[in-house]
Write a protein that holds these residues in place. Structure first.
Motif, PDB file in Angstrom:
ATOM      1  N   SER A  75       2.305   2.010  -3.459  1.00 38.48           N
ATOM      2  CA  SER A  75       1.268   2.656  -3.879  1.00 38.48           C
ATOM      3  C   SER A  75       1.422   4.242  -3.836  1.00 38.48           C
ATOM      4  CB  SER A  75       0.089   1.939  -4.215  1.00 38.48           C
ATOM      5  OG  SER A  75      -0.735   2.195  -3.107  1.00 38.48           O
ATOM      6  N   MET A 133     -10.089  -2.400  -1.347  1.00 38.34           N
ATOM      7  CA  MET A 133      -8.861  -2.516   0.046  1.00 38.34           C
ATOM      8  C   MET A 133      -8.624  -1.869   0.237  1.00 38.34           C
ATOM      9  SD  MET A 133      -6.880  -4.201  -2.247  1.00 38.34           S
ATOM     10  CE  MET A 133      -5.398  -4.679  -1.617  1.00 38.34           C
ATOM     11  N   TRP A 189       0.879  -1.334   0.002  1.00 39.89           N
ATOM     12  CA  TRP A 189       0.177  -0.185  -0.013  1.00 39.89           C
ATOM     13  C   TRP A 189       0.875   1.466   0.010  1.00 39.89           C
ATOM     14  CZ3 TRP A 189       0.075   3.626   3.808  1.00 39.89           C
ATOM     15  CH2 TRP A 189      -1.068   4.501   3.833  1.00 39.89           C
ATOM     16  N   TYR A 217       8.450  -2.683  -7.443  1.00 40.40           N
ATOM     17  CA  TYR A 217       6.985  -2.347  -5.784  1.00 40.40           C
ATOM     18  C   TYR A 217       6.993  -2.649  -4.898  1.00 40.40           C
ATOM     19  CZ  TYR A 217       1.611  -1.219  -6.088  1.00 40.40           C
ATOM     20  OH  TYR A 217       0.285  -0.520  -5.898  1.00 40.40           O
ATOM     21  N   TRP A 231      -6.470  -2.867   4.203  1.00 39.23           N
ATOM     22  CA  TRP A 231      -5.935  -3.139   5.131  1.00 39.23           C
ATOM     23  C   TRP A 231      -5.675  -2.450   6.757  1.00 39.23           C
ATOM     24  CZ3 TRP A 231      -2.827  -4.700   1.661  1.00 39.23           C
ATOM     25  CH2 TRP A 231      -2.778  -4.572   0.520  1.00 39.23           C
ATOM     26  N   ILE A 288     -11.543  -0.895  -6.480  1.00 39.31           N
ATOM     27  CA  ILE A 288     -10.597  -1.591  -6.335  1.00 39.31           C
ATOM     28  C   ILE A 288      -9.961  -0.431  -4.853  1.00 39.31           C
ATOM     29  CG2 ILE A 288      -7.982  -1.917  -6.612  1.00 39.31           C
ATOM     30  CD1 ILE A 288      -9.421  -1.876  -9.513  1.00 39.31           C
ATOM     31  N   PRO A 289     -10.150   0.592  -4.989  1.00 41.07           N
ATOM     32  CA  PRO A 289     -10.002   1.019  -3.820  1.00 41.07           C
ATOM     33  C   PRO A 289     -11.147   1.744  -2.521  1.00 41.07           C
ATOM     34  CG  PRO A 289     -10.588   3.243  -5.765  1.00 41.07           C
ATOM     35  CD  PRO A 289     -10.474   2.358  -6.064  1.00 41.07           C
ATOM     36  N   TRP A 328      -1.522   0.967 -12.867  1.00 38.88           N
ATOM     37  CA  TRP A 328      -1.766   1.995 -12.303  1.00 38.88           C
ATOM     38  C   TRP A 328      -1.016   3.647 -12.788  1.00 38.88           C
ATOM     39  CZ3 TRP A 328      -5.012   0.346  -9.212  1.00 38.88           C
ATOM     40  CH2 TRP A 328      -5.048  -0.874  -8.757  1.00 38.88           C
TER      41      TRP A 328
HETATM   42  S1  SF4 Z   1      -6.073   1.800  -4.067  1.00 37.61           S
HETATM   43 FE1  SF4 Z   1      -4.997   0.593  -5.157  1.00 37.61          FE
HETATM   44  S2  SF4 Z   1      -2.758   1.361  -4.951  1.00 37.61           S
HETATM   45 FE2  SF4 Z   1      -3.714   2.766  -3.239  1.00 37.61          FE
HETATM   46  S3  SF4 Z   1      -4.017   1.207  -1.846  1.00 37.61           S
HETATM   47 FE3  SF4 Z   1      -6.083   0.474  -3.322  1.00 37.61          FE
HETATM   48  S4  SF4 Z   1      -4.945  -1.529  -3.869  1.00 37.61           S
HETATM   49 FE4  SF4 Z   1      -3.034   0.180  -3.414  1.00 37.61          FE
END
Ligand code: SF4
Ligand code: SF4
Lengths: 345, 420
Positions: free
Chosen positions: B66, B241, B63, B93, B245, B237-238, B289
């Motif tokens: 990113s 994700m 994370w 990465y 975390w 995705i965000p 990304w």
């Molecule tokens: S949005 Fe994508 S790059 Fe940003 S934290 Fe989530 S998974 Fe990782």
């Protein structure tokens, strides 16, 4: 015995051969090659993988039946991928993964025991013979004899001038990993060549060498000789160690001790351990220079270079990265770096 | 938002909320760390729940990486890596955070990551352990490595079984090893921070994480069935994700529920990402990304929308682990998690299942250098009549992905017939 024993192919450097020999198997190490063909299908299946392993898959797809079964070690990403691909695409090949843990601890030892027992069971399935105390003791004797022969070879290479070229030694070690134990001893003992005095003594680190082509190119014009190496198809190949014990369980315990004691390949060992090994062996062999040859996509050794540079006080380290197809040029470039412009070609 | 179809719908509130929360959270964590509280840097596949149960705040390496990329601190971080004699073209990465530690508070994003007291990773690949070895050499940081065993056994059709039947799916021996190591890690961390691990607390955290996974599963099921696609993958995705975390917190469960409700509402209201949806595409592999607009760029010409990414799908199918012993269940969560995504037949059978469930017409498969056996996944899909474009590139490296749009356009034109 040699012809009738089932041939057990071995990829990687974690297999205690004593177990294979004890069940009547014939271990045969497979390494791929520096310059062989690459089948596009093998390439597509593996993806971005150390090309030596792509060549190995190419060979296996052509003649998988050259071995009666195959053991692949989880000692690098490339080897693990090879296992996954074969599992998915070659159902007819008896295949086994040996997955040895890396950090010594109680749970790791339990897992290692499970792994070695599973390895023995797989090999027993190929040979039809179970592991027993007597055959383990016999296997220990023959494997230890190979270890002694390798020590004699090491002494010859370290002599000044060396009594065996690097290519001669590497050929012999690779052959020994494929021959029946008694023949392996004579093969190693026969590895003797005369090398003139005053030649630049090279210690080789970095990627393992699937065959001796690179060494041969390096030594071709007689200015360099590889007197030692720490990669795992050469002097660091796991040939010779054997454990003794009154029971099968005790032998397995001994093999687990031996596994955790050695310094394994760059992909699995810490940089600190790798560098200590490089320094110690280069020193013992009286190397003038250390050469790090790193194949593309074999990433582990790249991460050791900074430490190696810092740790080899007084001994220069020269590194080259080798891309597929440029093996010969890389070897020549390395020679130029090793012997320096002062020495006439 | 009247009930009529709204094309190019506005950004998901859940996504915006998650992103805002994340920055807030990081700044607070950094403040606490600067005040002397020990924090951990953990790899994505390390057992985070243990840290949470011990009250050790943690930042996830991937994370943070990113964020470093997004804030354009990637090149400087890689230069710092190279300055130490390490390669800058291997595992970028994973290594960006290590390089970013040398940037200084002003050049590092968000004031930088305070030096972690602990660095924790599973050994994956040939290099992760070496990167973490370096972390462990920094003054004040101690590294812990956990074993990563290989995917043996490897059952197809794991998704219906893994939440309960994990002993069988992964094999008891593998779980034994990781559980043993988690116990050792727990004992060491307890000693270092002077706190005892509360099993009840860990069990609670595991239960919350399972609840979160259940919401993700419902969200995924909604999206699989919805025609047309109601929410862009880049928004999903965000929104999925960031809560990952924070797995094991009430906030994360709530965020997953909110995402679900928002998706359900959009479906009810008849939202469409693109009104003329004629082709549904699946994106396998990590996100690209460096070019998020790319995902939308095939809508006008081809009516092609990306309907699937692994982030929600693995959060839906991969994480739930029920069981009485929270440490063992935790080991079972991580012991083979990434194998589900990458190792055939687990991976290949799963992508086929997901492609069929989502009514996918074509697949773009981004094959990174560390993707094992990509060819097996590709052929499994093609055998089911689903065309696949394999793109070999690192998702972090813009140089390698320059012509991706043209290649996808060509692929859609030539190999993905309009289904609607
Ligand atoms: S949005 Fe994508 S790059 Fe940003 S934290 Fe989530 S998974 Fe990782
Ligand atoms: S995308 Fe893959 S490598 Fe990256 S954090 Fe997730 S599981 Fe790990």
């Amino acid at each position: 015995m040699t012809t009738s024993a089932p041939v057990i192919g071995v990829v990687g450097n974690d297999v205690p051969r004593q177990l294979l020999l004890a069940v009547g198997g014939h271990p045969h190490r497979l390494t791929g090659s520096w310059e062989g063909d690459i089948d596009p299908v093998a390439q597509q299946l593996l993806g971005a993988t150390d090309v030596a392993v792509t060549r190995l898959l190419t060979e296996l797809r052509e003649e998988a039946r050259a071995v009666d079964g195959l053991v692949v070690c989880n000692d690098s990403q490339a080897h693990l991928r090879l296992f996954y691909v074969l599992r998915a695409t070659a159902p007819e090949l008896p295949l086994h993964l040996l997955d040895m843990p890396r950090d010594d601890s109680e749970p790791a030892r339990r897992f290692a025991r499970f792994q070695l027992e599973a390895l023995a069971a797989f090999c027993s399935g190929l040979t039809g013979r179970a592991l027993d105390d007597a055959s383990l003791a016999d296997a220990a004797v023959v494997e230890a004899a190979l270890g002694d022969a390798l020590r004699r070879l090491r002494v010859r290479r370290r002599a000044d001038p060396p009594q065996c070229s690097g290519a001669g030694a590497l050929d012999a070690i690779l052959d020994a990993a494929r021959l029946a134990p008694s023949e392996a001893v004579s093969r190693i003992d026969a590895a003797q060549t005369s090398v003139p005095a005053g030649v630049t003594r090279v210690h080789m680190t970095g990627s393992s060498h699937p065959d001796a082509a690179f060494y041969r190119e390096l030594e071709r014009d007689g200015r360099c000789v590889v007197v030692s190496e720490d990669h795992d198809t050469g002097d660091a190949a796991w040939l010779g160690p054997a454990a003794s014990g009154a029971t099968v369980a005790e032998v397995i315990e001994g093999l687990i001790d031996a596994h955790f004691e050695r310094v394994t390949t760059s992909a699995t060992a810490t940089s600190a351990d790798r560098v200590a090994l490089t320094r110690e062996v280069a020193q013992a062999a009286g190397a003038d220079v250390v050469a790090a040859v790193v194949r593309d996509l074999d990433e582990g050794p790249l991460w050791d270079l900074a430490d190696q540079r810092a740790a080899l006080e007084g001994r220069p380290l020269i590194s080259v990265r080798v891309t597929p197809g440029a093996e010969t040029e890389s070897a020549r470039e390395l020679v130029r770096g090793l012997v320096g412009p002062a020495v006439p070609a | 938002m009247s009930g009529a179809r709204t094309a190019g719908a506005s950004r998901l509130e859940s996504a915006a909320a998650a992103t805002a929360f994340q920055k807030e959270w990081f700044l607070r964590l950094a403040e606490r760390a600067r005040a002397g509280e020990p924090i951990a840097l953990a790899n994505a596949d390390a057992p985070h729940e243990l840290l949470r149960a011990l009250g050790i705040p943690y930042v996830v390496n991937q994370w943070w990486s990113s964020i470093i990329s997004a804030k354009r601190a990637g090149p400087a971080s890689l230069a710092a890596v190279a300055a130490q004699g390490m390669p800058d073209d291997s595992r970028q990465y994973d290594v960006l955070p290590l390089g970013a530690q040398d940037l200084g508070d002003t050049d590092a994003p968000w004031g930088g990551l305070p030096e972690p007291r602990f660095a924790i990773a599973e050994r994956s690949g040939d290099v992760t352990h070496k990167i973490f070895e370096r972390w462990g050499r920094r003054p004040g940081t101690e590294t812990f490595l956990l074993s990563r065993t290989a995917a043996v056994p490897a059952p197809a059709g794991w998704w219906d079984r893994v939440a309960h039947d994990w002993e069988d799916v992964f094999g008891a021996a593998r779980i034994d090893l990781l559980e043993g190591e988690i116990r050792m890690l727990a004992a060491t961390l307890e000693q270092r921070v002077g706190r005892a691990l509360d099993h009840g607390r860990l069990a609670e955290i595991m239960a919350l994480a399972n609840e979160q996974a259940e919401w993700n599963r419902r969200t995924r099921d909604l999206l699989a069935a919805a025609r047309p696609l109601p929410v862009a993958v880049t928004d999903i995705i965000p929104a999925v994700m960031v809560p990952q975390w924070h797995r094991g917190t009430a906030w994360a469960v709530e965020a997953a529920r909110r995402l679900h409700d928002e998706v359900a509402r959009r479906i009810d209201e008849g939202h469409a990402v693109h009104d003329g949806e004629r082709r549904r595409l699946m994106w396998i592999g990590r996100g690209l990304w460096s070019d998020l607009d790319m995902y939308r760029s095939f809508q006008e010409e081809f009516g092609a929308v990306f309907v699937w990414s692994m982030y929600l799908a693995i959060a839906a199918d991969g994480y739930a682990r029920y069981g009485d012993d929270p440490k063992r269940a935790l080991a079972a969560r991580f012991v083979g998690l990434t194998d589900l995504l990458y190792v055939p037949p687990m991976s290949s059978s799963w992508y086929v299942k997901e492609a069929l469930a989502h009514g996918v017409d074509g697949v773009v498969h981004l094959v990174a250098d560390d993707t094992p056996a990509p060819g097996v996944i590709t052929s499994a899909l093609e055998e089911r009549g689903i065309p696949v474009l394999e793109i070999r590139a690192s998702n972090a490296d813009p140089r390698a992905t320059g012509d991706v749009r043209e290649r996808i356009a060509g692929f859609v034109r030539e190999r993905v017939p309009a289904a609607r």
